[in-house]
Design an enzyme around this catalytic site. Structure first.
Site, PDB file in Angstrom:
ATOM      1  N   THR A 284       0.848  -1.190   0.000  1.00 42.37           N
ATOM      2  CA  THR A 284       0.000   0.000   0.000  1.00 42.37           C
ATOM      3  C   THR A 284       0.882   1.237   0.000  1.00 42.37           C
ATOM      4  OG1 THR A 284      -1.793  -1.122   1.178  1.00 42.37           O
ATOM      5  CG2 THR A 284      -1.790   1.274   1.224  1.00 42.37           C
ATOM      6  N   PHE A 286       1.220   5.162   0.736  1.00 41.60           N
ATOM      7  CA  PHE A 286       0.652   6.229   1.551  1.00 41.60           C
ATOM      8  C   PHE A 286       1.306   7.548   1.164  1.00 41.60           C
ATOM      9  CE2 PHE A 286       0.081   2.373   3.910  1.00 41.60           C
ATOM     10  CZ  PHE A 286      -1.075   2.530   4.651  1.00 41.60           C
TER      11      PHE A 286
END
Length: 423
Positions: A284, A286
């Site tokens: 992921t 960010f």
């Protein structure tokens, strides 16, 4: 010292100083038993304001404010106003005005940054905040929008929010919020996602009839759960750590959750299976948000994120925009279109403009710094073909090598049933 004696006023008028005559207007008002003189209406109003603060101070020291005020009037309490020297132009001993730094002082060197993230303690976003700002004070927020507002309102200094997952794709909600708010992207961090199957202590897989977690976490572990023979219903929850907290708080012995190993430690859960994600390349991305942009540099790899739109039909505009980058050898890392939504756009030039009538917005990331003359020329050319252009941020790239998780095993209370995970 100027002093005023409190006397009881007629009903509906509250307390007033002895000697006060409202008919005197701006004339000399004698309001002290010691003969002090207040020479103008403005000075009289100032004296009354200070007097009110003294009464409030007395009330704050009593469990019953009305009783304290009445006692002050009945006992003829002497309430000091301001020094006589202040009336004559001397130094005033008044509290300093409240500054924005008093509400939220900017972190000094060596002090902790307050970093907002969405979720509860134990969430992957909390781990990303710790990776982005080691030693920070992580501030949990229940919604993405709350994290944006926390930074804007000086409750937090930074925010770390997910914008893209290697398996699930973009998180469009946060892209939309970047347009609604005036925060700037100042960095990025990539976090490998490592899922665990959690349950209450003493619960075995055979007791599990339901698995709860974030919808993406459930999808990312579906094949592994099936291979484990876990015939349980899947139910979506707001976030992974929140699912673990829910199971622990309610003592659900028939329910398991998918979350991080840190969530297991925080909420007293037991790890039934470790590394249950179907794909080890689950990462992921960010972004780190701040109230002010950083100064772009050329001495290290930078990435720049922009969003633009056009109000004319046809595909020639997009071709021209992409050509502006291609002709200058600027590498694009992401391009994505988003349908028009009636949202309020906020740009860098004004406090806000009404939503524009265009069909699509295009988000583009490219590997170059805003300080690069090539980028400046490319954006100047892009602006000629678009009706809306905004630079979301120019920031250092996360160059941390992404290492695949080492071979792990799915642990179980029955060691004979342990099987290697896909990672």
């Amino acid at each position: 010292m100027v002093a005023v004696r409190m006397v009881k006023a007629p009903s509906g008028q509250g307390f007033r100083p002895a000697g006060h005559n409202p008919m005197r207007g701006g004339g000399v008002v004698r309001s002290s038993l010691q003969g002090a003189v207040v020479g103008s209406r403005a000075e009289w109003l100032t004296s009354c304001a200070v007097l009110s603060s003294k009464v409030a101070a007395l009330v704050s020291h009593s469990t019953n404010g009305h009783v304290a005020a009445a006692a002050a009037a009945a006992n003829g309490a002497m309430l000091d106003l301001v020094p006589v020297s202040s009336i004559n132009g001397g130094a005033r001993n008044l509290p300093a005005p409240l500054r924005i730094a008093d509400l939220c002082p900017a972190p000094m060197h060596g002090s902790e940054l307050r970093v907002a993230y969405q979720g509860v303690p134990g969430a992957y976003s909390e781990k990303a905040a710790g990776k982005a700002y080691p030693g920070c004070d992580a501030v949990p927020c229940d919604q993405f929008d709350v994290a944006f507002q926390a930074v804007e309102n000086w409750i937090a200094d930074r925010a770390v929010l997910p914008v893209e997952n290697s398996l699930g794709g973009s998180i469009h909600r946060n892209y939309d919020l970047l347009l609604r708010h005036r925060l700037h992207i100042v960095g990025e961090v990539q976090l490998p996602v490592h899922h665990c199957l959690l349950a209450l202590p003493g619960v075995s897989k055979e007791n599990i009839t339901r698995v709860i977690s974030h919808p993406q976490a459930l999808a990312q572990c579906e094949h592994t759960l099936t291979r484990m023979g876990l015939n349980a219903a899947r139910e979506a929850f707001d976030d992974t750590a929140g699912a673990a907290e829910y199971v622990a708080a309610n003592g659900l012995r028939d329910t398991a959750s998918i979350a991080s190993s840190r969530a297991a430690e925080l909420y007293g859960m037991e790890v039934l299976a470790d590394g249950i994600q179907d794909d080890c390349g689950n990462v992921t991305r960010f972004v780190m948000l701040a109230r002010e942009p950083i100064v772009p540099r050329m001495d290290r790899p930078f990435k720049t994120s922009i969003v633009f739109a056009h109000d004319k039909e046809g595909t020639s505009m997009l071709f021209k925009v992409l050509s502006a980058f291609a002709f200058r050898d600027i590498s694009l890392t992401k391009i994505e279109s988003r349908p028009y939504r009636p949202i309020r756009l906020v740009d860098d030039a004004s406090s806000g403009t009404a939503a524009k009538a265009f069909d699509y917005m295009f988000y583009v990331d490219f590997q170059a710094s805003l300080a690069d003359p090539r980028v400046q020329n490319a954006l100047a050319e892009v602006q000629e073909f678009t009706s809306f252009l905004r630079v979301l941020g120019s920031y250092p790239m996360d160059m941390t090598p992404m290492t695949a998780g080492s071979s792990s095993t799915i642990t179980s209370s029955d060691s004979s049933q342990a099987t290697p995970s896909s990672c």
